[in-house]
Design an enzyme around this catalytic site. Structure first.
Site, mmCIF file in Angstrom:
data_model
loop_
_atom_site.group_PDB
_atom_site.id
_atom_site.type_symbol
_atom_site.label_atom_id
_atom_site.label_comp_id
_atom_site.label_asym_id
_atom_site.label_seq_id
_atom_site.Cartn_x
_atom_site.Cartn_y
_atom_site.Cartn_z
ATOM 1 N N ASP A 10 39.768 13.473 85.728
ATOM 2 C CA ASP A 10 39.402 14.882 85.511
ATOM 3 C C ASP A 10 37.892 14.993 85.706
ATOM 4 O OD1 ASP A 10 39.778 17.628 84.612
ATOM 5 O OD2 ASP A 10 38.750 17.030 82.780
ATOM 6 N N SER A 11 37.412 16.237 85.736
ATOM 7 C CA SER A 11 35.968 16.445 85.861
ATOM 8 C C SER A 11 35.241 16.046 84.574
ATOM 9 C CB SER A 11 35.699 17.919 86.138
ATOM 10 O OG SER A 11 36.137 18.689 85.033
ATOM 11 N N CYS A 73 43.499 17.374 86.561
ATOM 12 C CA CYS A 73 42.430 18.348 86.756
ATOM 13 C C CYS A 73 42.975 19.381 87.728
ATOM 14 C CB CYS A 73 41.197 17.649 87.337
ATOM 15 S SG CYS A 73 39.830 18.778 87.705
ATOM 16 N N GLU A 154 32.740 21.630 77.035
ATOM 17 C CA GLU A 154 32.036 20.357 77.270
ATOM 18 C C GLU A 154 30.818 20.237 76.354
ATOM 19 O OE1 GLU A 154 32.243 17.592 79.658
ATOM 20 O OE2 GLU A 154 34.293 18.173 80.168
ATOM 21 N N CYS A 187 43.865 24.878 83.266
ATOM 22 C CA CYS A 187 42.696 23.991 83.286
ATOM 23 C C CYS A 187 42.902 23.060 82.104
ATOM 24 C CB CYS A 187 41.409 24.798 83.130
ATOM 25 S SG CYS A 187 39.945 23.771 82.851
ATOM 26 N N HIS A 189 41.004 21.533 80.285
ATOM 27 C CA HIS A 189 40.101 21.686 79.138
ATOM 28 C C HIS A 189 40.663 22.682 78.110
ATOM 29 C CE1 HIS A 189 37.125 19.690 81.642
ATOM 30 N NE2 HIS A 189 36.237 19.714 80.654
HETATM 31 N N1 DGL Z 1 39.540 20.397 83.633
HETATM 32 C C1 DGL Z 1 39.473 20.845 84.966
HETATM 33 C C2 DGL Z 1 40.653 21.641 85.401
HETATM 34 O O1 DGL Z 1 41.756 21.351 84.966
HETATM 35 C C3 DGL Z 1 38.178 21.357 85.524
HETATM 36 C C4 DGL Z 1 37.160 21.915 84.651
HETATM 37 C C5 DGL Z 1 35.809 22.016 85.341
HETATM 38 O O2 DGL Z 1 35.172 20.981 85.506
HETATM 39 O O3 DGL Z 1 35.400 23.121 85.722
HETATM 40 O O4 DGL Z 1 40.543 22.520 86.214
#
Ligand code: DGL
Length: 266
Positions: A10-11, A73, A154, A187, A189
């Protein structure tokens, strides 16, 4: 049998929200996780940059011995999945959007109004709309980019007033203007702020794609004869930046079982 680890990326911290689902569905698998915390968010970058970053991450996981690559991600799945499959032809690369679209098509009807909250890159790609339409083109889908969610998460500010105002603004738009009754956390997150979403919008049916991703990964490994032997696997998490805030988020996720954590710069 194949005892090499599953490579999940993931990011940043987001993909860790799927770890419990993986451990439940695939308890014997070892997991290598990479979160590119030093370069997150990906969702506000250009698709070309997301592709380049995702490729570097994939290469790291392959070099570290991953038997399959799983993009936990949505942003990488939306912008880089085909590119990764082309770049690493010998490798199975599974994204999170395809299995989630399957789940949506199975669970929703044409009477539902489905809201997708995601990053700007994911929304612009229309990957959710495209994948859902492959199963049922009649489903009503509304997308909303929430560019401020990931930076707030984050940074550890998931319970701040700013976070709450942002949730009210974005999801409020989907509820009030589009009349959604189903909300997809598009997402990885966003499960971190699921409690706040449920508190502010108690009537919504929420879909978190993690379980569908873990089940899809299991199905692939079964089909390919690549499941691990039946003794508990190990888990190693890498992040390109390890800040106290990152550790705070990990704690909040309540990851069950043992794991080790290390910083690795790409
Ligand atoms: N967690 C990621 C996703 O599922 C990306 C979040 C990001 O870095 O902008 O899209």
């Amino acid at each position: 049998m194949d005892d090499r680890p599953i490579g999940i990326f993931d990011s940043g911290v987001g993909g860790l929200t799927s770890i419990n689902a993986f451990s439940e569905v695939l308890p014997f698998e070892s997991i290598l996780y990479f979160g590119d915390t030093a370069r997150a968010p990906y969702g506000s970058k250009s698709p070309a940059t997301v592709r380049a970053f995702s490729r570097e991450t994939a290469q790291f996981l392959i070099n570290a011995g991953a038997k399959i690559l799983v993009a936990a991600c949505n942003t990488s799945s939306a912008a880089a999945l085909d590119y990764l499959r082309e770049s690493f032809p010998g490798m199975i690369v599974q994204g999170i959007i395809e299995p989630c679209a399957e789940q949506i098509a199975e669970e929703c009807t044409e009477d539902d109004r489905i809201g997708i909250i995601a990053t700007q890159v994911t929304v612009n790609s229309r990957a959710y709309e495209t994948e859902i339409a492959k199963h049922n083109a009649e489903l009503k889908v509304f997308s909303e980019a929430c560019p401020d969610f990931v930076p707030l998460i984050e940074s550890g500010a998931f319970e701040s007033e700013t976070m709450e105002a942002s949730i009210q603004h974005h999801i409020g738009r989907l509820v009030n203007e589009c009349g959604i009754n189903v909300l997809v956390l598009g997402c990885t997150h966003y499960p971190i702020i699921r409690d706040s979403i449920e508190r502010l919008f108690p009537g919504l049916r929420i879909i978190d794609p993690s379980a569908a991703l873990a089940k899809k990964t299991r199905a692939i490994l079964e089909e390919e004869g690549m499941l691990a032997s039946d003794w508990p696997g190990w888990r190693k998490f890498y992040a390109s930046d390890l800040s106290p805030r990152f550790l705070n988020v990990i704690e909040r996720l309540g990851i069950k079982g043992d794991y080790s954590l290390e910083r690795h710069r790409l």
